[in-house]
Design a protein around this motif. Structure first.
Motif, mmCIF file in Angstrom:
data_model
loop_
_atom_site.group_PDB
_atom_site.id
_atom_site.type_symbol
_atom_site.label_atom_id
_atom_site.label_comp_id
_atom_site.label_asym_id
_atom_site.label_seq_id
_atom_site.Cartn_x
_atom_site.Cartn_y
_atom_site.Cartn_z
ATOM 1 N N SER A 18 -10.547 6.612 -6.540
ATOM 2 C CA SER A 18 -11.009 7.776 -5.781
ATOM 3 C C SER A 18 -12.380 8.130 -6.340
ATOM 4 O O SER A 18 -12.785 7.588 -7.376
ATOM 5 N N GLY A 40 -12.689 4.053 -10.508
ATOM 6 C CA GLY A 40 -12.570 3.900 -9.064
ATOM 7 C C GLY A 40 -11.211 4.355 -8.600
ATOM 8 O O GLY A 40 -10.464 4.981 -9.348
ATOM 9 N N ILE A 76 -15.063 14.983 -0.410
ATOM 10 C CA ILE A 76 -15.449 14.473 -1.736
ATOM 11 C C ILE A 76 -16.613 15.294 -2.288
ATOM 12 O O ILE A 76 -16.621 15.690 -3.455
ATOM 13 N N ILE A 95 -19.153 6.543 -0.080
ATOM 14 C CA ILE A 95 -18.002 6.943 0.726
ATOM 15 C C ILE A 95 -18.143 8.431 1.025
ATOM 16 O O ILE A 95 -18.238 9.244 0.102
ATOM 17 N N HIS A 100 -19.175 3.005 -11.263
ATOM 18 C CA HIS A 100 -18.359 3.546 -10.183
ATOM 19 C C HIS A 100 -18.003 2.402 -9.229
ATOM 20 O O HIS A 100 -18.879 1.645 -8.823
ATOM 21 N N ALA A 101 -16.729 2.287 -8.902
ATOM 22 C CA ALA A 101 -16.296 1.160 -8.069
ATOM 23 C C ALA A 101 -15.492 1.647 -6.884
ATOM 24 O O ALA A 101 -14.822 2.680 -6.955
ATOM 25 N N TRP A 102 -15.557 0.904 -5.833
ATOM 26 C CA TRP A 102 -14.767 1.211 -4.637
ATOM 27 C C TRP A 102 -14.020 -0.045 -4.198
ATOM 28 O O TRP A 102 -14.558 -1.163 -4.271
ATOM 29 N N GLY A 103 -12.800 0.163 -3.760
ATOM 30 C CA GLY A 103 -12.031 -0.966 -3.232
ATOM 31 C C GLY A 103 -10.717 -0.464 -2.693
ATOM 32 O O GLY A 103 -10.495 0.742 -2.601
ATOM 33 N N THR A 123 -6.270 -1.804 -1.907
ATOM 34 C CA THR A 123 -5.209 -2.800 -2.052
ATOM 35 C C THR A 123 -5.490 -4.014 -1.168
ATOM 36 O O THR A 123 -5.301 -5.157 -1.591
ATOM 37 N N THR A 169 -11.497 -0.247 6.984
ATOM 38 C CA THR A 169 -11.009 0.292 5.701
ATOM 39 C C THR A 169 -10.364 1.668 5.833
ATOM 40 O O THR A 169 -9.678 2.107 4.916
ATOM 41 N N LYS A 212 -3.878 9.327 -7.424
ATOM 42 C CA LYS A 212 -4.871 9.996 -6.576
ATOM 43 C C LYS A 212 -4.303 11.309 -6.050
ATOM 44 O O LYS A 212 -3.090 11.458 -5.926
ATOM 45 N N ARG A 258 -12.222 9.586 3.301
ATOM 46 C CA ARG A 258 -11.279 8.824 4.105
ATOM 47 C C ARG A 258 -11.330 9.434 5.490
ATOM 48 O O ARG A 258 -11.448 10.667 5.604
ATOM 49 N N THR A 312 0.876 -1.180 0.000
ATOM 50 C CA THR A 312 0.000 0.000 0.000
ATOM 51 C C THR A 312 0.906 1.220 0.000
ATOM 52 O O THR A 312 2.062 1.144 0.412
ATOM 53 N N SER A 313 0.340 2.336 -0.447
ATOM 54 C CA SER A 313 1.208 3.498 -0.649
ATOM 55 C C SER A 313 1.763 4.051 0.667
ATOM 56 O O SER A 313 2.722 4.799 0.654
HETATM 57 P P1 ADP Z 1 -3.675 3.677 -1.230
HETATM 58 O O1 ADP Z 1 -4.309 4.853 -1.953
HETATM 59 O O2 ADP Z 1 -3.507 3.869 0.234
HETATM 60 O O3 ADP Z 1 -2.565 3.077 -1.963
HETATM 61 P P2 ADP Z 1 -5.623 2.049 -2.305
HETATM 62 O O4 ADP Z 1 -5.129 2.399 -3.632
HETATM 63 O O5 ADP Z 1 -5.871 0.679 -1.952
HETATM 64 O O6 ADP Z 1 -4.699 2.544 -1.234
HETATM 65 O O7 ADP Z 1 -6.844 2.992 -2.027
HETATM 66 C C1 ADP Z 1 -7.920 2.633 -1.260
HETATM 67 C C2 ADP Z 1 -8.706 3.841 -0.866
HETATM 68 O O8 ADP Z 1 -9.042 4.646 -2.002
HETATM 69 C C3 ADP Z 1 -10.023 3.513 -0.254
HETATM 70 O O9 ADP Z 1 -9.890 3.151 1.084
HETATM 71 C C4 ADP Z 1 -10.792 4.811 -0.453
HETATM 72 O O10 ADP Z 1 -10.461 5.767 0.516
HETATM 73 C C5 ADP Z 1 -10.280 5.297 -1.768
HETATM 74 N N1 ADP Z 1 -11.212 4.937 -2.835
HETATM 75 C C6 ADP Z 1 -11.145 3.912 -3.698
HETATM 76 N N2 ADP Z 1 -12.163 3.935 -4.553
HETATM 77 C C7 ADP Z 1 -12.927 5.003 -4.231
HETATM 78 C C8 ADP Z 1 -14.139 5.575 -4.737
HETATM 79 N N3 ADP Z 1 -14.776 5.073 -5.779
HETATM 80 N N4 ADP Z 1 -14.625 6.676 -4.118
HETATM 81 C C9 ADP Z 1 -14.002 7.225 -3.061
HETATM 82 N N5 ADP Z 1 -12.854 6.747 -2.550
HETATM 83 C C10 ADP Z 1 -12.322 5.651 -3.121
#
Ligand code: ADP
Length: 547
Positions: A305, A303, A453, A435, A325-328, A330, A421, A529, A438, A186-187
């Protein structure tokens, strides 16, 4: 009594075997670092993945040894996806946009044995190789005659010479489906990066789920363009799901600007594309400026962000492209929710549909989610109550690699572990997740929370604004107040007052930002992001006009 069905582990090698046998002539098209377009097939990938496996077997590696990549999306990277994991090693995809010190740290932490890289990352390899003692071989993803003569990198070979002499025959080994298959750090916006270590089983289940009609809706008739990098959470699982359905894949390589992406979509008949909002921002800008349209693209998953509603509308109304639109994250392989309408929503007017589509969507089967308050009490799914979002499921981490950070899970009364999360969300009665923010980005103003957001979505709906980022700044009375940093579109004009007026009627009065800061650019992190930490640093001397 046990069931009497065949006991066959879910292994990634079965995907490439299937793709070769049933869709062997399915096309894999890649824009290469060299700039040209390369064409192969699932059969070609399978054959060369077996050569990769044979080459690895000749390297005296142990089961589960880590093989790293610093590579763009392309056919050689796909061969490594299958050759490395299929032969029982762990593919460690490293994000090349990270700082060299972070890359060296990650490679050491993972104890990578071999690192394969695209030639565009040679300077990066030159900067880190001396700091990576575990890496015994460096493989440049190129032909032997392209290998730089005086690179200064020890044990450097070209990929084509490494696999060239190997047999294309290989018996994929059978092992426990819970064995590790790949990993992604993860970042690490706070503390050191931590790695999600995926297994064959988790990857296979995720591959099945991602292809479903209410998820990415993948089929053998699709031509799929993953703009989302293969170095970031396995390109959202597309390299695996694509093999499962046997669709065409189009890899963009390093050319991620709007013009290149658009041209590839048109040239290769792309029907489905996947990426973060910033990529589509560039492409839509290019299309708008040049009056372009799509001929075959019909849907795109966005997705990583929040996808601004203005982008959903632009895709839909101007280009007839459905936005999913997707959320997820790492830690979730990465898919958690995806936004598709239910049957009962189809008769709704476009505006009401947009209200649904701007949410992050419904849980994919396999992902359990809930929102809880500060005391851990579950909150109702009423679309209003917001709380910390917790998830569990077979493709969600239970622990980080090497136990970093301790036990991340929160136990419920039945002792089941839920992964926090770090997001704050609402869930409506239909199960659509939204969402809010964060948890570290949410703005706490006078005991109330403001979603950054939501504030950003309104700004980018203004015709003069290309990009926006909202952060909270200190306020003596309210603790924090929101300000919005914006980048104007080329040749567009808008004043601070006009933009603030634009908010009126679109959000509660007390949520309207206190100020607008016009900036040349907004810092973007390694995964495309907005980097709010960096933006806060840049604006550290900023004082609110309202104080
Ligand atoms: P990092 O950015 O820490 O490397 P990830 O790439 O796994 O980690 O990002 C996950 C985070 O990105 C989620 O916990 C959430 O905050 C944000 N995220 C992912 N998809 C969306 C979305 N569609 N809308 C809003 N936030 C999102």
């Amino acid at each position: 009594m046990l069931g009497l069905m065949q006991d066959q582990p879910l292994l990634i090698s079965s995907l490439i075997e299937f793709a070769e046998r049933h869709n062997g002539d399915g096309e894999i098209v890649s824009r290469r670092v060299e700039g040209d377009i390369h064409r192969t097939t699932w059969g070609g990938i399978a054959s060369r993945a077996r050569q990769v496996a044979n080459a690895l077997d000749g390297e005296q590696l142990l089961f589960s040894d880590r093989i790293a990549t610093l590579a763009w999306n392309g056919y050689r990277h796909l061969e490594l996806y299958y050759g490395v994991s299929g032969s029982g090693r762990v593919l460690h995809t490293i994000n090349p946009r990270l700082h060299p010190d972070q890359i060296a740290w990650i490679a050491n932490h993972a104890e990578d044995q071999i690192l394969c890289f695209d030639l565009s990352f040679l300077p990066l390899v030159q900067a880190v190789h001396a700091k990576c003692p575990t890496i015994r071989k460096w493989i440049a993803l190129c032909d032997a005659d392209k290998l730089p003569a005086d690179s200064g990198v020890p044990n450097l070979v070209s990929y084509e010479s490494w696999i060239g002499g190997q047999s294309t025959a290989y018996d994929w080994p059978t092992f426990d489906e819970n064995s590790a298959s790949s990993m992604c750090y993860t970042s690490g916006t706070t503390g050191n990066p931590k790695a999600a270590l995926y297994s064959h089983r988790s990857t296979m289940l995720h591959a099945y789920a991602a292809a479903l009609p209410d998820v990415m809706r993948l089929s053998a008739r699709d031509s799929v363009l993953p703009v989302v990098p293969m170095f970031h959470v396995n390109a959202w699982g597309i390299p695996y799901s694509a093999a499962l359905v046997g669709c065409k894949i189009v890899f963009p390589g390093p050319a991620l600007d709007g013009k290149s992406v658009y041209e590839l979509i048109e040239a290769e008949g792309v029907t489905f594309a996947a990426g973060v909002p910033t990529v589509w921002q560039m492409m839509l800008g290019h299309m708008q400026a040049n009056g372009l349209k799509f001929s075959k693209l019909n849907r795109t998953v966005i997705g990583g962000s929040a996808c601004p509603p203005a982008m959903i509308t632009a895709f839909q109304e101007n280009y007839n492209v459905e936005v999913l639109h997707a959320w997820g994250m790492t830690e979730m392989s990465p898919l958690g929710t995806l936004c598709t309408l239910k049957n009962k929503h189809l008769a709704l007017p476009p505006d009401a549909q947009l209200q649904i589509r701007m949410k992050q969507g419904r849980a994919i089967f396999g992902v359990d989610m809930k929102i809880v308050d500060g005391a851990g009490k579950e909150l109702p799914w009423d679309g209003k109550a917001y709380g910390d979002l917790l998830v569990k499921g077979p493709w969600i981490v239970k622990e980080y690699f090497k136990g970093e950070g301790g036990d991340p899970l929160i136990r419920d009364e039945q002792g089941r572990g839920w992964f926090p999360t770090g997001d704050v969300a609402t869930i409506d009665p239909e199960g659509y997740l939204q969402i809010t923010d964060r948890s570290k980005d949410v703005i706490k103003s006078g005991g109330e929370w403001i979603s950054s957001i939501e504030i950003e979505n309104i700004a980018v709906a203004h015709p003069a604004i290309a990009m926006a980022a909202c952060i909270g700044v200190y306020h003596p009375k309210w603790d924090e107040r929101p300000i919005i940093a914006v980048v104007k579109k080329p040749n567009a004009e808008v004043t601070r007052e006009e933009l603030l007026k634009f908010y009126e009627g679109k959000t509660a009065k007390w949520q309207i930002p206190d100020d607008v800061v016009f900036v040349e650019a907004i810092p973007i992190g390694a995964t495309g992001k907005i980097l709010k930490t960096r933006l806060r640093e840049l604006l550290k001397d900023y004082k609110l006009p309202t104080c």
